[in-house]
Design a protein around this motif. Structure first.
Motif, PDB file in Angstrom:
ATOM      1  N   ARG A   1       0.846  -1.194   0.000  1.00  0.00           N
ATOM      2  CA  ARG A   1       0.000   0.000   0.000  1.00  0.00           C
ATOM      3  C   ARG A   1       0.883   1.246   0.000  1.00  0.00           C
ATOM      4  NH1 ARG A   1      -0.022  -2.411   4.807  1.00  0.00           N
ATOM      5  NH2 ARG A   1       0.647  -1.202   6.594  1.00  0.00           N
ATOM      6  N   ILE A   2       0.308   2.336  -0.385  1.00  0.00           N
ATOM      7  CA  ILE A   2       1.032   3.603  -0.386  1.00  0.00           C
ATOM      8  C   ILE A   2       0.827   4.266   0.975  1.00  0.00           C
ATOM      9  CG2 ILE A   2       1.217   5.884  -1.424  1.00  0.00           C
ATOM     10  CD1 ILE A   2       0.213   4.564  -4.033  1.00  0.00           C
ATOM     11  N   GLU A   3       1.913   4.498   1.685  1.00  0.00           N
ATOM     12  CA  GLU A   3       1.866   5.160   2.992  1.00  0.00           C
ATOM     13  C   GLU A   3       2.336   6.606   2.893  1.00  0.00           C
ATOM     14  OE1 GLU A   3       1.213   3.825   6.222  1.00  0.00           O
ATOM     15  OE2 GLU A   3       0.511   1.958   5.342  1.00  0.00           O
ATOM     16  N   LEU A   4       3.260   6.865   1.933  1.00  0.00           N
ATOM     17  CA  LEU A   4       3.883   8.177   1.811  1.00  0.00           C
ATOM     18  C   LEU A   4       4.229   8.428   0.357  1.00  0.00           C
ATOM     19  CD1 LEU A   4       5.511  10.589   3.363  1.00  0.00           C
ATOM     20  CD2 LEU A   4       7.480   9.161   2.834  1.00  0.00           C
ATOM     21  N   THR A   5       3.974   9.618  -0.081  1.00  0.00           N
ATOM     22  CA  THR A   5       4.466  10.080  -1.371  1.00  0.00           C
ATOM     23  C   THR A   5       4.954  11.499  -1.150  1.00  0.00           C
ATOM     24  OG1 THR A   5       3.975  10.229  -3.740  1.00  0.00           O
ATOM     25  CG2 THR A   5       2.252  10.958  -2.209  1.00  0.00           C
ATOM     26  N   SER A   6       5.750  12.007  -2.078  1.00  0.00           N
ATOM     27  CA  SER A   6       6.311  13.332  -1.842  1.00  0.00           C
ATOM     28  C   SER A   6       6.101  14.242  -3.029  1.00  0.00           C
ATOM     29  CB  SER A   6       7.804  13.234  -1.515  1.00  0.00           C
ATOM     30  OG  SER A   6       8.511  12.692  -2.610  1.00  0.00           O
ATOM     31  N   ILE A   7       6.198  15.519  -2.746  1.00  0.00           N
ATOM     32  CA  ILE A   7       6.133  16.552  -3.767  1.00  0.00           C
ATOM     33  C   ILE A   7       7.213  17.564  -3.417  1.00  0.00           C
ATOM     34  CG2 ILE A   7       4.367  17.880  -2.538  1.00  0.00           C
ATOM     35  CD1 ILE A   7       3.134  18.437  -5.302  1.00  0.00           C
ATOM     36  N   PHE A   8       8.002  17.950  -4.406  1.00  0.00           N
ATOM     37  CA  PHE A   8       9.057  18.925  -4.159  1.00  0.00           C
ATOM     38  C   PHE A   8       8.449  20.316  -4.046  1.00  0.00           C
ATOM     39  CE2 PHE A   8      11.476  15.556  -6.354  1.00  0.00           C
ATOM     40  CZ  PHE A   8      12.421  15.315  -5.382  1.00  0.00           C
ATOM     41  N   VAL A   9       8.923  21.077  -3.065  1.00  0.00           N
ATOM     42  CA  VAL A   9       8.423  22.436  -2.852  1.00  0.00           C
ATOM     43  C   VAL A   9       9.596  23.396  -2.687  1.00  0.00           C
ATOM     44  CG1 VAL A   9       6.241  21.657  -1.830  1.00  0.00           C
ATOM     45  CG2 VAL A   9       8.188  22.115  -0.338  1.00  0.00           C
ATOM     46  N   ASP A  10       9.400  24.623  -3.154  1.00  0.00           N
ATOM     47  CA  ASP A  10      10.454  25.637  -3.088  1.00  0.00           C
ATOM     48  C   ASP A  10      10.705  26.115  -1.660  1.00  0.00           C
ATOM     49  OD1 ASP A  10      10.677  25.553  -5.888  1.00  0.00           O
ATOM     50  OD2 ASP A  10       9.115  27.066  -6.113  1.00  0.00           O
ATOM     51  N   ASP A  11       9.653  26.181  -0.871  1.00  0.00           N
ATOM     52  CA  ASP A  11       9.741  26.704   0.494  1.00  0.00           C
ATOM     53  C   ASP A  11       8.775  25.886   1.346  1.00  0.00           C
ATOM     54  OD1 ASP A  11       8.721  28.274   2.780  1.00  0.00           O
ATOM     55  OD2 ASP A  11       9.960  29.897   2.001  1.00  0.00           O
ATOM     56  N   GLN A  12       9.307  25.121   2.288  1.00  0.00           N
ATOM     57  CA  GLN A  12       8.456  24.228   3.070  1.00  0.00           C
ATOM     58  C   GLN A  12       7.377  24.971   3.869  1.00  0.00           C
ATOM     59  OE1 GLN A  12      11.497  21.750   5.127  1.00  0.00           O
ATOM     60  NE2 GLN A  12      10.303  20.048   4.280  1.00  0.00           N
TER      61      GLN A  12
ATOM     62  N   VAL B   1      -6.702  21.722 -13.337  1.00  0.00           N
ATOM     63  CA  VAL B   1      -5.293  21.785 -12.950  1.00  0.00           C
ATOM     64  C   VAL B   1      -4.993  23.176 -12.413  1.00  0.00           C
ATOM     65  CG1 VAL B   1      -2.899  21.583 -13.747  1.00  0.00           C
ATOM     66  CG2 VAL B   1      -4.671  20.078 -14.716  1.00  0.00           C
ATOM     67  N   PHE B   2      -4.287  23.216 -11.261  1.00  0.00           N
ATOM     68  CA  PHE B   2      -3.920  24.491 -10.662  1.00  0.00           C
ATOM     69  C   PHE B   2      -2.440  24.532 -10.308  1.00  0.00           C
ATOM     70  CE2 PHE B   2      -5.426  21.842  -7.150  1.00  0.00           C
ATOM     71  CZ  PHE B   2      -4.442  21.999  -6.179  1.00  0.00           C
ATOM     72  N   ASP B   3      -1.951  25.754 -10.103  1.00  0.00           N
ATOM     73  CA  ASP B   3      -0.578  26.017  -9.682  1.00  0.00           C
ATOM     74  C   ASP B   3      -0.567  26.033  -8.156  1.00  0.00           C
ATOM     75  OD1 ASP B   3       1.793  27.312  -8.852  1.00  0.00           O
ATOM     76  OD2 ASP B   3       1.849  28.558 -10.643  1.00  0.00           O
ATOM     77  N   ASP B   4       0.289  25.208  -7.547  1.00  0.00           N
ATOM     78  CA  ASP B   4       0.300  25.122  -6.080  1.00  0.00           C
ATOM     79  C   ASP B   4       1.145  26.205  -5.406  1.00  0.00           C
ATOM     80  OD1 ASP B   4       2.959  24.250  -6.326  1.00  0.00           O
ATOM     81  OD2 ASP B   4       2.649  22.426  -5.161  1.00  0.00           O
ATOM     82  N   THR B   5       1.635  27.160  -6.162  1.00  0.00           N
ATOM     83  CA  THR B   5       2.466  28.281  -5.674  1.00  0.00           C
ATOM     84  C   THR B   5       3.825  27.828  -5.155  1.00  0.00           C
ATOM     85  OG1 THR B   5       1.727  28.406  -3.348  1.00  0.00           O
ATOM     86  CG2 THR B   5       0.382  29.572  -5.003  1.00  0.00           C
ATOM     87  N   CYS B   6       4.132  26.536  -5.263  1.00  0.00           N
ATOM     88  CA  CYS B   6       5.371  25.977  -4.723  1.00  0.00           C
ATOM     89  C   CYS B   6       6.217  25.343  -5.812  1.00  0.00           C
ATOM     90  CB  CYS B   6       5.039  24.932  -3.660  1.00  0.00           C
ATOM     91  SG  CYS B   6       3.926  25.516  -2.384  1.00  0.00           S
ATOM     92  N   GLY B   7       5.852  25.609  -7.088  1.00  0.00           N
ATOM     93  CA  GLY B   7       6.618  25.094  -8.211  1.00  0.00           C
ATOM     94  C   GLY B   7       5.997  23.939  -8.957  1.00  0.00           C
ATOM     95  N   ASN B   8       4.749  23.591  -8.636  1.00  0.00           N
ATOM     96  CA  ASN B   8       4.124  22.410  -9.232  1.00  0.00           C
ATOM     97  C   ASN B   8       2.738  22.709  -9.788  1.00  0.00           C
ATOM     98  OD1 ASN B   8       6.167  20.516  -7.979  1.00  0.00           O
ATOM     99  ND2 ASN B   8       5.262  21.423  -6.157  1.00  0.00           N
ATOM    100  N   LEU B   9       2.356  21.917 -10.772  1.00  0.00           N
ATOM    101  CA  LEU B   9       0.972  21.883 -11.208  1.00  0.00           C
ATOM    102  C   LEU B   9       0.330  20.670 -10.554  1.00  0.00           C
ATOM    103  CD1 LEU B   9       1.291  22.638 -15.030  1.00  0.00           C
ATOM    104  CD2 LEU B   9       0.761  24.229 -13.160  1.00  0.00           C
ATOM    105  N   ILE B  10      -0.891  20.862 -10.062  1.00  0.00           N
ATOM    106  CA  ILE B  10      -1.627  19.798  -9.394  1.00  0.00           C
ATOM    107  C   ILE B  10      -2.958  19.616 -10.107  1.00  0.00           C
ATOM    108  CG2 ILE B  10      -2.679  19.013  -7.232  1.00  0.00           C
ATOM    109  CD1 ILE B  10       0.381  19.295  -7.043  1.00  0.00           C
TER     110      ILE B  10
END
Length: 132
Positions: free
Chosen positions: A2-13, A113-122
């Motif tokens: 099962r998936i317990e954790l996945t990650s997304i890179f962000v410019d500023d935590q 689709v939106f911009d998450d303001t942290c460098g990604n499209l979601i």
């Protein structure tokens, strides 16, 4: 398995934490200092035991070209399920979220689709009941 954790890179935590909690509605789960950064995760308020989304610092040199290429091609880095894309689109638009794709019927559901303001499209999706 099962998936317990996945990650997304962000410019500023910290900025990412504010966006993902205050705007999107996720809940902070872990915030453990690791040097100058943190093991910082959020979860859905509907699943407080996970899976976790790690707001991972984007400092590795491979991250910027990878994310830049995805954004340039309009490819979302992650997809989140919602009950009603149209309602979430309205709520998030009112909160100032920038969409790169308005709600679109894709047959089995609706996506936006939106911009998450942290460098990604979601991408967010709501499946039609008959497709679930």
């Amino acid at each position: 398995m099962r998936i317990e954790l996945t990650s997304i890179f962000v410019d500023d935590q910290r900025a990412a934490l504010a966006f993902y909690t205050d705007v999107l509605g996720f809940v902070k789960h872990h915030d453990v200092p690791v040097g100058e950064d943190a093991w910082l995760t959020v979860v859905s308020p509907d699943a407080l035991d996970g899976p976790d989304l790690l707001l991972e610092p984007a400092g590795h040199p491979a991250v910027k070209p990878y994310r830049d290429a995805l954004v340039a091609d309009g490819i979302p880095l992650a997809q989140f399920a919602v009950d009603d894309v149209d309602a979430e689109y309205e709520r998030l638009t009112e909160a100032g979220v920038v969409f790169t794709q308005q709600p679109t019927d894709i047959g089995v559901g609706t996506v936006a689709v939106f911009d998450d303001t942290c460098g990604n499209l979601i991408q967010m999706i709501s499946m039609k009941p008959e497709a679930q």
